[in-house]
Write an enzyme that holds these catalytic residues in place. Structure first.
Site, PDB file in Angstrom:
ATOM      1  CG  ASN A 286      -0.215  -0.097   2.501  1.00  0.00           C
ATOM      2  OD1 ASN A 286       0.544   0.812   2.848  1.00  0.00           O
ATOM      3  ND2 ASN A 286      -0.403  -1.193   3.239  1.00  0.00           N
TER       4      ASN A 286
ATOM      5  CE  LYS B 182      -8.837  -2.993  13.905  1.00  0.00           C
ATOM      6  NZ  LYS B 182      -7.791  -3.266  12.942  1.00  0.00           N
TER       7      LYS B 182
END
Ligand code: CTP
Length: 399
Positions: free
Chosen positions: A206, A339
């Site tokens: 990326n 998370k």
């Protein structure tokens, strides 16, 4: 007793350096003065030796008998380098890494914070080259206390006058204090992209440059923390003093984070971890004629979601980043909850000119209580300060 180095260069405001020296001494700081050869033509180094109680350093090769190289050994002893007054010439040298006297060589050897207080004629100060040099040094982490408007030595009113000695002392002392605000803490930072190989020459990755993570690592170091930097492939120099653990794939990064987390008080997951990888990794280069018409992808492990969250004394501060292209705050808040993070730093990666690969970004910082703080568009270095201030708050270090 803290020791600092005071660099003195050949501005007409050089006489104010004596006051700066005395001001630091009154606050219990030990001072080593370093003068440039031109400064030593304006005022005798003996004056500064008498005031500081230490021989003023001017000559790079002055102490030929010494078995330690003076500028290197001194660089290890000091907690701050203040250059006041700083001429256009020394700023240009520092910005370009020229090392042709004690002070400019010393600057390259120090690891501590550096504070520069320029003083010069207005035209020289406003010159695009001087401004570019200042910006370049700021981007490299050098602190500036910029000149004021006032009566100058050239008998003109204008920008370029050295700020009042008290202000330099105040900012210097604040930097000294900041230099210890994360002392005895270990900060684990992940940075950069991961690469997920398809064959020996191709990979999925990326656009992350690693700049944000590296800026965070640098800022944690400047605050006195031990820093472990787990980094995917980037073209950046790791900050001096960080323990660098290079990784390539999401699986490598997951393994290193888990292996090192027990040593850390803080985890900052700034890395852009690949969410999926090619299901097959060919041992041989895939030949053009055998190109697959589609790639099979499988998910990688979500590192943050997979971590154990011990409580009590071993509880850690865990910070995530969120790269979004829409609904930034809502998506990031969800990631924070899912998370189990203490803080999430979110940015809109679809915006032009900031974010991926840029030196600038604009972020939203969200905490567990749902408080949302929006930053201005700022350099990644400035943003790293905002995040580290929040880390200090979460560690109970912030006054
Ligand atoms: N992260 C992680 N492990 C992964 C992917 C991401 O630990 N395999 C971490 C990132 O380092 C970041 C946070 O999770 O701190 C959020 O990453 P982001 O890419 O914004 O979100 P994802 O969880 O990947 O969700 P989505 O792709 O749906 O936006």
């Amino acid at each position: 007793m803290k020791k600092i180095a005071l660099g003195v260069t050949s501005s007409i405001s050089i006489y104010k350096a004596c006051e700066i020296l005395r001001g630091f001494q009154k606050k219990g700081v030990d001072i080593q003065v370093i003068m440039t050869p031109n400064a030593a033509k304006l005022i005798s180094p003996r004056l500064f030796s008498a005031l500081s109680g230490k021989k003023t350093a001017v000559d790079l090769f002055g102490d030929a008998d010494s078995d330690r190289i003076a500028h290197i050994s001194l660089a290890e002893e000091i907690s701050l380098l203040v250059i006041a007054p700083a001429t256009a010439n020394i700023i240009a040298k520092l910005a370009n890494g020229v090392a042709d006297d004690f002070l400019s060589t010393f600057f390259l050897a120090v690891r501590c914070p550096v504070l520069v207080a320029p003083a010069m004629n207005e035209a020289m100060y406003r010159h695009p080259q001087t401004q570019a040099n200042i910006l370049r040094l700021q981007a490299a982490g050098v602190e500036f206390i910029l000149p004021e408007k006032g009566y100058l030595a050239c008998k003109e009113e204008g920008w370029g006058r050295l700020v009042a000695p008290e202000k330099i002392i105040e900012q210097g002392l604040a930097l000294l204090e900041k230099g210890e605000s994360l002392k005895a803490k270990t900060v684990l930072v992940t940075a950069g992209p991961t690469r997920e190989p398809l064959d020996p020459v191709r990979f999925l990755s990326n656009r992350s440059s690693g700049k944000m993570g590296y800026a965070l690592a640098g800022e944690a170091l400047r605050r006195g923390a031990r820093v472990i930097l787990i980094s995917g492939p980037t073209s950046l120099f790791p900050p001096l003093g960080a323990e660098l653990l290079p990784v390539e794939t999401a699986a490598d990064m997951a393994r290193e984070v888990k292996k090192n987390l027990s040593r850390a008080d803080v985890l900052i997951m700034a890395a852009a971890v690949a969410d999926f990888r090619p299901a097959e990794r060919s041992k041989q280069k895939i030949k053009k004629k055998k190109a697959p018409s589609a790639l099979n992808l499988v998910p990688t492990e979500d590192i943050l979601a997979s971590l154990d969250r011990p409580g009590g004394r071993s509880k850690k501060v865990i910070i995530g980043f969120a790269a979004e292209t829409a609904n930034v705050t809502a998506n990031a808040s969800r990631k924070l909850r899912e998370k189990k993070l203490d803080l999430i730093v979110a940015n809109d990666v679809s915006r032009e000119g900031i974010g991926f690969d840029s030196d600038f970004n604009q972020v939203v910082i969200i905490d567990r209580k749902g408080a949302v703080a929006e930053s201005p568009t700022a350099s990644k270095r400035e943003l790293s300060r905002l995040v580290m201030d929040r880390v200090e708050g979460l560690l109970g270090r912030k006054k």
